[in-house]
Every structure is written in structure tokens, then in C-alpha cells.
Design a protein around this motif. Structure first.
Motif, PDB file in Angstrom:
ATOM      1  N   GLN A  33       0.828  -1.202   0.000  1.00 52.19           N
ATOM      2  CA  GLN A  33       0.000   0.000   0.000  1.00 52.19           C
ATOM      3  C   GLN A  33       0.868   1.260   0.000  1.00 52.19           C
ATOM      4  OE1 GLN A  33      -3.937  -0.482   2.289  1.00 52.19           O
ATOM      5  NE2 GLN A  33      -2.483  -1.785   3.380  1.00 52.19           N
ATOM      6  N   GLY A  34       0.490   2.207  -0.860  1.00 53.58           N
ATOM      7  CA  GLY A  34       1.190   3.483  -0.935  1.00 53.58           C
ATOM      8  C   GLY A  34       2.498   3.443  -1.699  1.00 53.58           C
ATOM      9  N   MET A  35       2.823   2.311  -2.320  1.00 53.30           N
ATOM     10  CA  MET A  35       4.095   2.185  -3.037  1.00 53.30           C
ATOM     11  C   MET A  35       3.877   2.290  -4.544  1.00 53.30           C
ATOM     12  SD  MET A  35       5.965  -1.008  -1.175  1.00 53.30           S
ATOM     13  CE  MET A  35       6.334  -0.994   0.560  1.00 53.30           C
ATOM     14  N   ASP A  36       4.838   2.936  -5.219  1.00 54.88           N
ATOM     15  CA  ASP A  36       4.818   2.942  -6.677  1.00 54.88           C
ATOM     16  C   ASP A  36       5.476   1.660  -7.179  1.00 54.88           C
ATOM     17  OD1 ASP A  36       7.611   3.316  -6.450  1.00 54.88           O
ATOM     18  OD2 ASP A  36       7.526   5.427  -7.013  1.00 54.88           O
ATOM     19  N   LEU A  37       5.522   1.480  -8.489  1.00 53.53           N
ATOM     20  CA  LEU A  37       6.031   0.219  -9.025  1.00 53.53           C
ATOM     21  C   LEU A  37       7.498  -0.051  -8.659  1.00 53.53           C
ATOM     22  CD1 LEU A  37       5.252  -2.328 -10.553  1.00 53.53           C
ATOM     23  CD2 LEU A  37       6.020  -1.184 -12.651  1.00 53.53           C
ATOM     24  N   PRO A  38       8.416   0.914  -8.795  1.00 49.33           N
ATOM     25  CA  PRO A  38       9.800   0.625  -8.389  1.00 49.33           C
ATOM     26  C   PRO A  38       9.918   0.200  -6.914  1.00 49.33           C
ATOM     27  CG  PRO A  38       9.757   2.578  -9.767  1.00 49.33           C
ATOM     28  CD  PRO A  38       8.314   2.225  -9.464  1.00 49.33           C
ATOM     29  N   GLN A  39       9.152   0.842  -6.038  1.00 52.29           N
ATOM     30  CA  GLN A  39       9.177   0.471  -4.619  1.00 52.29           C
ATOM     31  C   GLN A  39       8.632  -0.953  -4.430  1.00 52.29           C
ATOM     32  OE1 GLN A  39       6.823   3.852  -3.409  1.00 52.29           O
ATOM     33  NE2 GLN A  39       8.566   4.759  -2.313  1.00 52.29           N
ATOM     34  N   ARG A  40       7.566  -1.274  -5.160  1.00 53.42           N
ATOM     35  CA  ARG A  40       6.990  -2.614  -5.072  1.00 53.42           C
ATOM     36  C   ARG A  40       7.975  -3.657  -5.592  1.00 53.42           C
ATOM     37  NH1 ARG A  40       0.693  -3.136  -5.888  1.00 53.42           N
ATOM     38  NH2 ARG A  40      -0.040  -1.364  -4.700  1.00 53.42           N
ATOM     39  N   ILE A  41       8.633  -3.352  -6.697  1.00 58.44           N
ATOM     40  CA  ILE A  41       9.623  -4.300  -7.241  1.00 58.44           C
ATOM     41  C   ILE A  41      10.736  -4.534  -6.229  1.00 58.44           C
ATOM     42  CG2 ILE A  41      11.425  -4.589  -8.989  1.00 58.44           C
ATOM     43  CD1 ILE A  41       9.461  -3.309 -11.018  1.00 58.44           C
ATOM     44  N   GLU A  42      11.206  -3.468  -5.596  1.00 56.34           N
ATOM     45  CA  GLU A  42      12.268  -3.591  -4.592  1.00 56.34           C
ATOM     46  C   GLU A  42      11.822  -4.475  -3.427  1.00 56.34           C
ATOM     47  OE1 GLU A  42      14.750  -0.710  -1.532  1.00 56.34           O
ATOM     48  OE2 GLU A  42      13.987   0.162  -3.387  1.00 56.34           O
ATOM     49  N   LYS A  43      10.617  -4.231  -2.920  1.00 56.66           N
ATOM     50  CA  LYS A  43      10.121  -5.017  -1.792  1.00 56.66           C
ATOM     51  C   LYS A  43       9.872  -6.473  -2.195  1.00 56.66           C
ATOM     52  CE  LYS A  43       6.757  -5.298   1.886  1.00 56.66           C
ATOM     53  NZ  LYS A  43       5.845  -4.588   2.745  1.00 56.66           N
ATOM     54  N   ALA A  44       9.257  -6.699  -3.355  1.00 55.86           N
ATOM     55  CA  ALA A  44       8.972  -8.063  -3.817  1.00 55.86           C
ATOM     56  C   ALA A  44      10.261  -8.825  -4.112  1.00 55.86           C
ATOM     57  CB  ALA A  44       8.078  -8.024  -5.050  1.00 55.86           C
ATOM     58  N   THR A  45      11.261  -8.120  -4.607  1.00 59.58           N
ATOM     59  CA  THR A  45      12.569  -8.742  -4.843  1.00 59.58           C
ATOM     60  C   THR A  45      13.148  -9.243  -3.525  1.00 59.58           C
ATOM     61  OG1 THR A  45      13.002  -7.406  -6.811  1.00 59.58           O
ATOM     62  CG2 THR A  45      14.921  -8.314  -5.672  1.00 59.58           C
TER      63      THR A  45
END
Length: 160
Positions: A33-45
Motif C-alpha cells: 500500500q502506498g508504493m509505486d512500481l519501483p518500490q513494489r519491485i524492490e520489496k517483492a525482490t
């Protein structure tokens, strides 16, 4: 392992998560929640680092995330289930690799007014994967859509 990636306007424990969690108690759903795609990619990675044989379920923006993550780290993932994936954007054009057709399911509502059905159909055609079209809108909340989601997981998660 089984992960659920939620969309932009939902959270990690919404209705799709609840449906899947009942059938697959091992489901993990990170909070983006509240994350853009680059932030989501970083977290999912980080969440999937060191793992192999993972199945990703991604809904809308989470579907885009799942497809992008597979392109970056195909060795980590066994299969994907993409639910009305937001692949109609420039970010969707950056998806360079997906699993073979036997290990991916894409489910999309024919009345989706958020993510154009034709764009998702073109995306699937680009990779030679079938598109499962259901009589539904973007949220995929109909009983038919829910049955299609669980059937897709039976095929690519438990059946592979």
C-alpha cells in the motif's frame, strides 16, 4: 510457496486474498500500500530473494508487478496467475519474459473499465499465452471469476 500481490486500491488482505487463503492457507501477501512500481519491485525482490519454485498471484497493479518480477528473476518462479493485470501501460511493455503457457493463467473480465480487455488480449498474444475471459468487471468478484481463479491455481500451483 504462494504469494498474492494486491492492486493499487486494495490491501494485502482483501476479498481475493481471503478467497485464495481459504483454499491455500500457506498464502503470503506482502503489503504494498502506498508504493509505486519501483518500490513494489524492490520489496517483492527482497521478499522472494533466495526462493525457487514460487507461484505468484497478482491482481491488477499486482499483476503487473508479478509479470515484471518474473521477467527480472525467472529462476525464482514456477508459475503465475494474473488477475486483470495492469499490463496496458508502458511498464507492461517492459515485461520481456513470462512462463510457458502451461504455467501461466491470465483471467480478465470482458466488462473491465479500468484495464482494457483488448490490451490484455494483445499482451497475452505477444507471449503466446491464452486469455481466460470471464463475464465480469475489473474486480473479478463474480462467482464465475472466483471459480476461475481457484481452478487456475489448481492447474499451475498444485498441478505443476
Amino acid at each position: 510457496m504462494l504469494f498474492f500481490f494486491h492492486g493499487l486500491e486494495s490491501g494485502p488482505h482483501g476479498s481475493k486474498y481471503q478467497l485464495i487463503k481459504r483454499a491455500f492457507p500457506e498464502l503470503i501477501s506482502p503489503d504494498f500500500q502506498g508504493m509505486d512500481l519501483p518500490q513494489r519491485i524492490e520489496k517483492a525482490t527482497a521478499e522472494t530473494e533466495g526462493l525457487t519454485g514460487v507461484t505468484l498471484v497478482g491482481s491488477s497493479f499486482g499483476g503487473l508487478l508479478a509479470a515484471r518480477l518474473y521477467s527480472l528473476y525467472p529462476e525464482r518462479f514456477k508459475s503465475l496467475v494474473l488477475l486483470a493485470p495492469a499490463v496496458h501501460t508502458e511498464e507492461g511493455d517492459k515485461v520481456s519474459e513470462l512462463p510457458p503457457a502451461s504455467r501461466i493463467r491470465v483471467i480478465h473480465g470482458n466488462a473491465d473499465e479500468v484495464v482494457p480487455h483488448a490490451k490484455v488480449a494483445a499482451f497475452c498474444k505477444r507471449f503466446g499465452i491464452p486469455l481466460i475471459t470471464v463475464e465480469d468487471e475489473h474486480r473479478l468478484s463474480s462467482e464465475t471469476s472466483q471459480q476461475a481463479m481457484l481452478a487456475a491455481l489448481d492447474e499451475v500451483y498444485t498441478g505443476v
